[in-house]
Scaffold this active site. Structure first.
Site, mmCIF file in Angstrom:
data_model
loop_
_atom_site.group_PDB
_atom_site.id
_atom_site.type_symbol
_atom_site.label_atom_id
_atom_site.label_comp_id
_atom_site.label_asym_id
_atom_site.label_seq_id
_atom_site.Cartn_x
_atom_site.Cartn_y
_atom_site.Cartn_z
ATOM 1 N N ARG A 16 13.859 -12.148 117.011
ATOM 2 C CA ARG A 16 13.783 -12.819 118.324
ATOM 3 C C ARG A 16 14.041 -11.850 119.488
ATOM 4 O O ARG A 16 14.668 -12.194 120.482
ATOM 5 C CB ARG A 16 14.758 -14.009 118.387
ATOM 6 C CG ARG A 16 14.307 -15.190 117.551
ATOM 7 C CD ARG A 16 15.272 -16.343 117.686
ATOM 8 N NE ARG A 16 16.561 -16.016 117.102
ATOM 9 C CZ ARG A 16 17.692 -16.668 117.349
ATOM 10 N NH1 ARG A 16 17.685 -17.688 118.187
ATOM 11 N NH2 ARG A 16 18.822 -16.315 116.772
ATOM 12 N N LEU A 18 12.086 -10.774 121.704
ATOM 13 C CA LEU A 18 11.492 -11.217 122.965
ATOM 14 C C LEU A 18 12.411 -12.200 123.675
ATOM 15 O O LEU A 18 12.637 -12.110 124.880
ATOM 16 C CB LEU A 18 10.119 -11.850 122.714
ATOM 17 C CG LEU A 18 9.421 -12.398 123.972
ATOM 18 C CD1 LEU A 18 9.197 -11.296 124.996
ATOM 19 C CD2 LEU A 18 8.099 -13.069 123.618
ATOM 20 N N LYS A 116 2.626 -30.352 124.581
ATOM 21 C CA LYS A 116 2.372 -29.913 123.229
ATOM 22 C C LYS A 116 1.017 -29.231 123.084
ATOM 23 O O LYS A 116 0.010 -29.738 123.581
ATOM 24 C CB LYS A 116 2.338 -31.191 122.394
ATOM 25 C CG LYS A 116 2.928 -31.148 121.078
ATOM 26 C CD LYS A 116 3.036 -32.612 120.605
ATOM 27 C CE LYS A 116 2.513 -32.747 119.202
ATOM 28 N NZ LYS A 116 3.278 -32.000 118.238
ATOM 29 N N SER A 437 25.007 -37.963 119.756
ATOM 30 C CA SER A 437 25.789 -36.733 119.863
ATOM 31 C C SER A 437 26.587 -36.718 121.161
ATOM 32 O O SER A 437 26.160 -37.256 122.179
ATOM 33 C CB SER A 437 24.879 -35.512 119.801
ATOM 34 O OG SER A 437 23.919 -35.554 120.820
ATOM 35 N N CYS A 647 12.715 -40.077 121.541
ATOM 36 C CA CYS A 647 12.994 -39.469 122.836
ATOM 37 C C CYS A 647 11.764 -38.861 123.470
ATOM 38 O O CYS A 647 11.633 -37.672 123.579
ATOM 39 C CB CYS A 647 14.104 -38.438 122.749
ATOM 40 S SG CYS A 647 14.102 -37.428 121.302
ATOM 41 N N GLU A 669 13.605 -43.073 125.887
ATOM 42 C CA GLU A 669 13.781 -42.336 127.133
ATOM 43 C C GLU A 669 12.997 -43.024 128.244
ATOM 44 O O GLU A 669 11.802 -43.253 128.113
ATOM 45 C CB GLU A 669 13.259 -40.908 126.952
ATOM 46 C CG GLU A 669 13.266 -40.127 128.236
ATOM 47 C CD GLU A 669 12.650 -38.735 128.121
ATOM 48 O OE1 GLU A 669 12.787 -38.103 127.053
ATOM 49 O OE2 GLU A 669 12.024 -38.306 129.086
ATOM 50 N N HIS A 698 18.738 -34.680 130.408
ATOM 51 C CA HIS A 698 18.152 -33.340 130.463
ATOM 52 C C HIS A 698 18.659 -32.564 131.666
ATOM 53 O O HIS A 698 18.463 -31.363 131.759
ATOM 54 C CB HIS A 698 16.634 -33.432 130.527
ATOM 55 C CG HIS A 698 16.058 -34.222 129.394
ATOM 56 N ND1 HIS A 698 15.852 -35.582 129.458
ATOM 57 C CD2 HIS A 698 15.692 -33.859 128.146
ATOM 58 C CE1 HIS A 698 15.364 -36.009 128.321
ATOM 59 N NE2 HIS A 698 15.259 -34.985 127.494
#
Ligand code: GLN
Ligand code: ZN
Length: 758
Positions: A16, A18, A116, A437, A647, A669, A698
């Site tokens: 990782r 980058l 996406k 959570s 969500c 959401e 968020h």
């Protein structure tokens, strides 16, 4: 000679690199010059991994996203970023990530929308289009990288997103027709192709994956227009499709006036013969023969069985490549020294996939005998996986065969069982709860790491997590929430946590895949039949419930989400794997019920992510996905309440299947869409309880009570009070306690006010 090439290499680096460079740059710890050096360094290493291929991709590397890069190449950054101070790279990151004004920076800019990339877990920055959009060529990035590749001894093949797919990926901000921009856009593409040709480029890979989707006649026509306009380009075009079958667009693709077409032979095996027949004799056929979406070794002998006759027929017109860019697989499996050697032997990441490609080409060019050793080794790995007792567990196969329609049904319909639940739970109207959570503090993460490294004993770790649970339960009681959760402190990740406890899963150390920007995910590897050796969550939930008289929700991840966020087997249908997962979750649900848990939530955060690219294929996916959820959830007694959570804020097109899941309560959401989403629930009367999120988790902003109350009023206008729950949009693990406490306090107060109004 068959020619080999690659469509794109993973850009994050094997460790990782980058990500760490990007983040250091954003924090001001790396200069732009230093970041550029790191980028060039990664590109050099990536090309070295592609040595021996006839053509290497150039322009596939990106500091954030390949679609945003294309926007830059087309001189098409959103207007709000065009006049900001700073360098071009600075403007690029402003659009990628957004930036608020600060003491040293006057300009507050919101990020481009992200969505996406086809049916993958990669996300791109959506081009913002409007009727007045202009394009101007900015080829510098490509030209620099072409020179780099060449100076290192490689033959570069620039990769660009094709004009039609570029518009298809974009969004019109003013409701104009995106295709009205095509003429203007093609001018710049024509110019780009001339510039590339004048720099000695022979082939350009023009990605047009929109061709594997359902296109109306305007879009199909746009393909014809576009490629007739570009026909006179001096560079040769390889129109590249991937992620699926071309179906009704197959003929269109074959007839485009270009020098070659790439077909994803992994996802469209049945179209290979047809395209080989239909493609005019002067065109190249590039076949994607190595799967760029999974991590399994290819069966090379079997691939050669069907490739050899094709090579005989096509000769030099046949090219070989992975099915799509290798962006969607990790870099290199060879450094995974913690995997079981037997399992590791079955795997192939980016670097290994290219080795497979070279082998196939050698076998075709020089005969199988010239590579008999490596082929035999490959065959042995394939056989070992096919026959391994680690993979096959007859008891699991049997349990899936025994699933009957009964198992997915509750004892009574919602209208009856909800009464039993209300009697047992005695909740007020507008019950308040959270999604599961609570903040994952640095201390919790540290404890988990220490436990992992053996620095913290099992019992000390358990004690530490129990303390955290106690704190979480107590806080929720003080806040006055009605349905409590244990807070998920023991979970690293909602899929990995379950994968680690199920048989049939393996975990890589470095198997990272880019999700967006610097965000990477490490999907667990589902390699074998799934079973649950023992209860996974019961002890934690029992402990949490023992600390309070309020009902405490058991918290599980659903089978469809576990499937969609894992690398899964390619030796059986996804449906089969999903049902195995469903049986394991069902056992857990029943154990929780047995332990006295009155409410059980089964998250299906990624249900939508599994939707096929073509709408006509949705029903079959949704049928088995919903069945899997039902099998997992619906074995409980009437008085046990099942919740589910999703969500994302797009429901209108899948609301009916979601209703078929028959969860007693769904939490979703909605806060950012100001409850507009609930209108989707209107056309189709959603029958059970709903908790539309009223707190946008968020954002670090703490919503005030009035904001929350306003959202709840809007919700109450759309959903009968008797079926409305009050909760945040999603879990709180990324937030801080200082943010969560005032926000939830406001939420509880708002619910109380609403109750007192009626
Ligand atoms: N229960 C999970 C949590 O609260 C749900 C996460 C999600 O939907 N992505 O974190
Ligand atoms: Zn969520």
């Amino acid at each position: 000679m068959v020619l080999t090439h690659n469509l794109g290499f993973p850009r994050i680096g094997p460790r990782r690199e980058l990500k760490f460079a990007q983040e250091a740059f954003w924090q001001g710890k790396l200069t732009e010059e230093e970041l550029n050096v790191r980028g060039a360094d990664l590109r050099r290493k990536h090309w070295q991994h592609q040595h021996g291929l006839d053509l290497v991709p150039v322009g596939d590397f990106s500091f954030y996203d390949q679609v945003l890069d294309m926007s830059v190449t087309l001189g098409h950054l959103p207007e709000r970023a065009q006049s900001t101070p700073g360098t071009e790279l600075d403007r690029y990151f402003r659009v990628a990530r957004g930036r608020s004004a600060s003491d040293t920076d006057c300009c507050s800019i919101h990020a481009g929308a992200m969505t996406k990339w086809f049916d993958t877990n990669y996300h791109y920055i959506v081009p913002e289009l409007e009727a007045s959009t202009q394009f101007t060529l900015n080829p510098e990035r490509l030209l620099t990288q072409i020179e780099e590749a060449r100076s290192q001894g490689f033959t570069p093949k620039p990769v660009i997103i094709g004009p039609v797919t570029y518009l298809w990926l974009g969004k019109a901000k003013d409701c104009s027709d995106r295709l009205d921009l095509l003429d203007r856009l093609l001018e710049v593409y024509a110019e780009l192709l001339e510039v590339l040709a004048s720099h000695g480029i022979e082939w350009v890979q023009v990605d047009e994956p929109a061709l594997v989707t359902e296109l109306n006649s305007d879009w199909r026509h746009a393909f014809n227009l576009a490629y007739h306009r570009l026909k006179s380009a001096s560079a040769k075009l390889l129109v590249t499709t991937y992620f699926g079958e071309l179906r009704e667009n197959l003929k269109l693709a074959c007839e485009l006036p270009v020098a070659g077409v790439h077909l994803d032979a992994i996802n469209a095996p049945d179209e290979v013969a047809r395209i080989a027949d239909w493609l005019p004799a002067h065109k190249i056929l590039s076949l994607g023969v190595i799967n760029g979406r999974n991590i399994w070794k290819a069966d090379l002998s079997q691939t050669l069985d069907w490739l050899e006759p094709l090579y005989e027929k096509l000769g030099d017109r046949l090219w070989l490549a992975p099915s799509c860019s290798l962006l969607h697989v990790p870099v290199d499996v060879s450094t995974e020294d913690k995997l079981e050697p037997e399992i590791k032997h079955w795997l192939s990441f980016g670097v290994q996939k290219l080795a497979e490609l070279r082998l196939l080409a050698q076998a075709l060019n020089n005969g199988r005998a010239s590579v008999s050793g490596p082929l035999a080794e490959n065959a042995q790995a394939i056989r070992s996986r096919r026959e391994s007792a680690r993979v096959h567990n007859p008891a699991v196969t049997q349990s899936v065969i025994r699933i009957d329609s009964q198992m997915g049904y509750r004892q009574s319909p919602y209208s009856e069982r909800i009464k039993a639940q209300q009697q047992r739970l005695k909740l007020p109207r507008y019950p308040t709860t959270t999604i599961g959570s609570f903040p994952q503090t640095p201390e919790i993460r540290r404890a988990r790491q220490q436990h992992h490294k053996g620095e913290l004993t099992e019992s000390a770790y358990i004690a530490r997590i129990r303390e955290e649970i106690a704190h979480c339960v107590k806080t929720q009681e003080q806040l006055g929430l009605d349905v409590l959760v244990h807070g998920e402190a023991e979970r690293n990740d909602m899929v990995e946590y379950f994968g680690e406890q199920l048989e049939g899963y393996a975990f890589s150390q470095f198997g990272w895949v880019q999700s967006y920007g610097s965000r990477c995910v490490k999907p667990p590897i589902l390699f074998g039949d799934i079973s649950r050796p023992q209860a996974m969550t019961v002890d934690w939930i029992r402990h949490a419930q023992s600390l309070t008289d309020k009902p405490l929700k058991g918290m599980l991840t659903g089978p469809v989400t576990i499937l969609n966020w894992s690398f899964v087997r390619d030796d059986q249908p996804r449906k089969e794997t999903c049902l195995q997962l469903a049986m394991a979750i069902r056992e857990e649900v029943l154990d929780l019920e047995e332990a006295g848990t009155k409410i059980i939530q089964i998250d299906e955060a990624a249900l939508r992510e599994g939707l096929p690219l073509r709408k006509s294929d949705w029903a079959s996916y949704l049928n088995w996905a919903i069945e899997a959820f039902r099998v997992a959830a619906n074995g409980v007694r009437d008085e046990t309440q099942i919740h589910t959570h999703m969500c994302y804020s797009e429901f209108n097109d899948i609301i009916e299947p979601i209703a078929r899941m028959d969860a007693d309560v769904i939490t979703i959401e909605t806060s950012r869409s100001a409850m507009e989403l609930l209108d989707a629930f209107k056309g189709f009367e959603y029958p059970n309880d709903i908790g539309p999120g009223v707190y946008d988790i968020h954002s670090p902003n703490v919503p005030d009570k009035l904001q929350i109350a306003e959202l709840m009023h809007k919700a109450a206008e759309r959903i009968p009070a008797s079926r409305l729950w009050v909760n945040p949009d999603c879990g709180l693990k990324t937030r801080k306690w200082e943010e969560v406490i005032p926000a939830l306090k406001g939420m509880v107060e708002a619910a109380r006010e609403l109750r007192s109004e009626a």
